[in-house]
Design an enzyme around this catalytic site. Structure first.
Site, PDB file in Angstrom:
ATOM      1  N   TYR A  37      -6.384   6.452   4.423  1.00 58.72           N
ATOM      2  CA  TYR A  37      -6.621   5.407   3.438  1.00 58.72           C
ATOM      3  C   TYR A  37      -5.820   4.143   3.780  1.00 58.72           C
ATOM      4  O   TYR A  37      -6.362   3.034   3.809  1.00 58.72           O
ATOM      5  CB  TYR A  37      -6.247   5.893   2.023  1.00 58.72           C
ATOM      6  CG  TYR A  37      -6.077   4.727   1.105  1.00 58.72           C
ATOM      7  CD1 TYR A  37      -7.199   4.050   0.631  1.00 58.72           C
ATOM      8  CD2 TYR A  37      -4.812   4.225   0.787  1.00 58.72           C
ATOM      9  CE1 TYR A  37      -7.063   2.918  -0.148  1.00 58.72           C
ATOM     10  CE2 TYR A  37      -4.672   3.098   0.011  1.00 58.72           C
ATOM     11  CZ  TYR A  37      -5.796   2.453  -0.453  1.00 58.72           C
ATOM     12  OH  TYR A  37      -5.666   1.322  -1.205  1.00 58.72           O
ATOM     13  N   GLU A  45       0.835  -1.216   0.000  1.00 57.29           N
ATOM     14  CA  GLU A  45       0.000   0.000   0.000  1.00 57.29           C
ATOM     15  C   GLU A  45       0.863   1.258   0.000  1.00 57.29           C
ATOM     16  O   GLU A  45       0.544   2.236  -0.661  1.00 57.29           O
ATOM     17  CB  GLU A  45      -0.958   0.010   1.207  1.00 57.29           C
ATOM     18  CG  GLU A  45      -2.082  -1.016   1.098  1.00 57.29           C
ATOM     19  CD  GLU A  45      -3.009  -0.757  -0.099  1.00 57.29           C
ATOM     20  OE1 GLU A  45      -3.009   0.366  -0.629  1.00 57.29           O
ATOM     21  OE2 GLU A  45      -3.705  -1.694  -0.509  1.00 57.29           O
ATOM     22  N   ASP A  91      -9.837   4.784  -2.255  1.00 58.62           N
ATOM     23  CA  ASP A  91      -8.678   5.340  -2.965  1.00 58.62           C
ATOM     24  C   ASP A  91      -9.180   5.990  -4.261  1.00 58.62           C
ATOM     25  O   ASP A  91     -10.391   6.120  -4.478  1.00 58.62           O
ATOM     26  CB  ASP A  91      -7.614   4.254  -3.230  1.00 58.62           C
ATOM     27  CG  ASP A  91      -8.072   3.237  -4.262  1.00 58.62           C
ATOM     28  OD1 ASP A  91      -9.246   3.280  -4.684  1.00 58.62           O
ATOM     29  OD2 ASP A  91      -7.257   2.389  -4.666  1.00 58.62           O
TER      30      ASP A  91
END
Ligand code: SF4
Length: 349
Positions: free
Chosen positions: A128, A47, A146
Site C-alpha cells: 500500500y 503514510e 487502503d
C-alpha cells in the site's frame, strides 16, 4: 431492491467526477501540495504515521517531526532514542524503528526510489505505502487501496464478501476509474472514504460517484463492507513496578528491540502472558511495594492487564543492570507505560 448485476460498472467517467469533486473539496493536510509534485519525504512520513491511526492524531506528530527533521537526511542522522521518544503515543513502534531504518537507507542511496517497485524494497514500505508514494509523489499510475478505499469499493460493487478476500476485484474496480492524475485520484478516494463514504453515515446525496453505486441503489450502504469473522483477542496479564525516588525520578528500562513496543522505555515488571506465580520475583529490588491498581491496554491481537505496584525509595536506591532513573515526562514512555506511571503516582497521592 435492485440486484448487483443491475448497476453499471464504475469507469473513467466516475474517476473524472471524483477528481472534479476533489478539486473543490479536498482536505487541507500539511503533507499535501496543491500545485506541483509532493515531497516524497513528507508523503512517506505521513503514510507511515497514518497506518492504523487517524489523520487528526497524526497532524501534530507530523508537524513536530518535520520541524525537527525537515529532510530525510536530517531524520537519518537522528539518535534512535530521540526518534522513538518523538514517536511515543503514536503506537505500533515497529513502524518507528522501520522509519529510521528506511530514512537511513534513503539517505545512503541519495534519494527516494521513484518507482513503486523500488519503494517496495525499502524497510517498512509495503504494497500500500509503495503504491501511495509512487502515485502521490511521482505520478505513477499505481492502484492505491487502503481501508477507506476498500470500504468505498465494497459499497460501489455491493461486494458480498469481505474486501480483503476480493482483492483483485477491488483493484480492478479502482483501476477502471483511474485514467489520469494518479496521485490526486488516490487522495480523492481516500478523502471520499474519510468525509463522505464514512463507516457509519455515508452521505450518498453528496457523493460524486453515487450513480453506479450498488449499495446506494440497494438502499442500505452500511451493510457493506461485509466483515470477516474476528479471532478472539488473547488475554495477557503481568505486573509492573514503579519505584519513585525522593527527587521525583522513576526507574525505567528499554524493551528488547524486537517484539511489541520494541526499543521503547518501560517500567520494571514481568513478561506478558499468564499471570506470574510470584509477582515480586519481577520487582527490581526489595522495597515497601504498595498495590496501585490495574491498567488495561488493548493491542491488536491481545488485551493486557498489568497490576501496578509503587514504592517511595531514597535517592540512594540501587540501579539494577539496564535501569535508568528518569523524570517521567522525559522518559519517552509509550501510552501503556504512561498509564502505568500515572496509576502509580496517583496511588502515592
Ligand atoms: S453512493 Fe453512498 S455508499 Fe456509494 S460510494 Fe457514495 S457515499 Fe458510499
Amino acid at each position: 431492491m435492485r440486484t448487483r448485476s443491475a448497476v453499471r460498472t464504475p469507469g473513467p467517467a466516475d474517476g473524472a467526477a471524483l477528481l472534479s469533486w476533489y478539486d473543490r473539496h479536498r482536505r487541507a493536510l500539511p503533507w499535501r501540495v496543491v500545485e506541483g509534485r509532493a515531497d516524497p519525504y513528507r508523503v512517506w512520513l505521513s503514510e507511515i504515521m497514518l497506518q492504523q491511526t487517524t489523520v487528526a492524531a497524526v497532524i501534530p506528530y507530523f508537524e513536530r517531526f518535520t520541524r525537527r527533521w525537515p529532510t530525510v537526511v536530517d531524520l537519518a542522522g537522528a539518535e534512535d532514542g530521540d526518534v522513538m521518544a518523538a514517536w511515543a503515543g503514536l503506537g505500533y513502534y515497529a513502524r518507528a524503528r522501520n522509519l529510521l531504518a528506511c530514512a537511513r537507507a534513503v539517505a545512503a542511496r541519495g534519494a527516494f526510489p521513484t518507482t513503486r517497485e523500488g519503494l517496495r524494497a525499502l524497510p517498512g514500505v509495503g504494497d500500500y505505502t509503495s503504491a501511495a508514494i509512487a502515485a502521490i509523489a511521482f505520478g505513477e499510475t499505481a492502484v492505491v487501496v487502503d481501508g477507506n478505499v476498500e470500504r468505498v469499493v465494497a459499497r460501489l460493487l455491493a461486494l458480498p464478501v469481505p474486501p480483503k478476500s476480493a482483492r483483485r476485484e477491488v483493484e480492478a474496480s479502482v483501476a477502471a476509474m483511474l485514467t489520469e492524475r494518479a496521485g490526486d485520484f488516490a487522495q480523492a478516494m481516500m478523502d471520499l472514504g474519510a468525509t463522505i463514504c464514512t463507516p457509519r453515515n455515508p452521505v450518498c446525496a453528496l457523493c460524486p460517484i453515487a450513480e453506479p453505486c450498488a449499495a446506494r441503489t440497494e438502499g442500505e450502504p452500511t451493510r457493506y463492507p461485509v466483515k470477516a469473522e474476528k479471532k478472539p483477542r488473547k488475554v495477557w496479564q503481568g505486573v509492573a513496578f514503579v519505584p519513585v525516588r525522593s527527587d521525583g525520578t522513576i526507574l525505567t528500562r528499554r524493551r528488547p528491540e524486537r517484539g511489541l513496543l520494541g526499543g521503547m522505555s518501560e517500567a520494571w515488571g514481568s513478561p506478558w502472558g499468564d499471570a506470574p506465580a510470584d509477582p515480586f520475583a519481577h520487582a527490581p529490588f526489595g522495597a515497601p511495594w504498595r498495590p496501585a491498581g490495574g491498567v488495561t491496554h488493548v493491542f491488536t491481537h491481545a488485551t493486557l492487564t498489568l497490576d501496578v505496584f509503587v514504592a517511595e525509595v531514597g535517592e540512594g536506591a540501587a540501579t539494577p543492570t539496564g535501569g535508568t532513573w528518569q523524570a517521567p515526562a522525559a522518559a519517552g514512555l509509550p501510552t501503556l507505560m504512561k498509564k502505568v506511571v500515572e496509576r502509580a503516582l496517583g496511588a502515592l497521592g
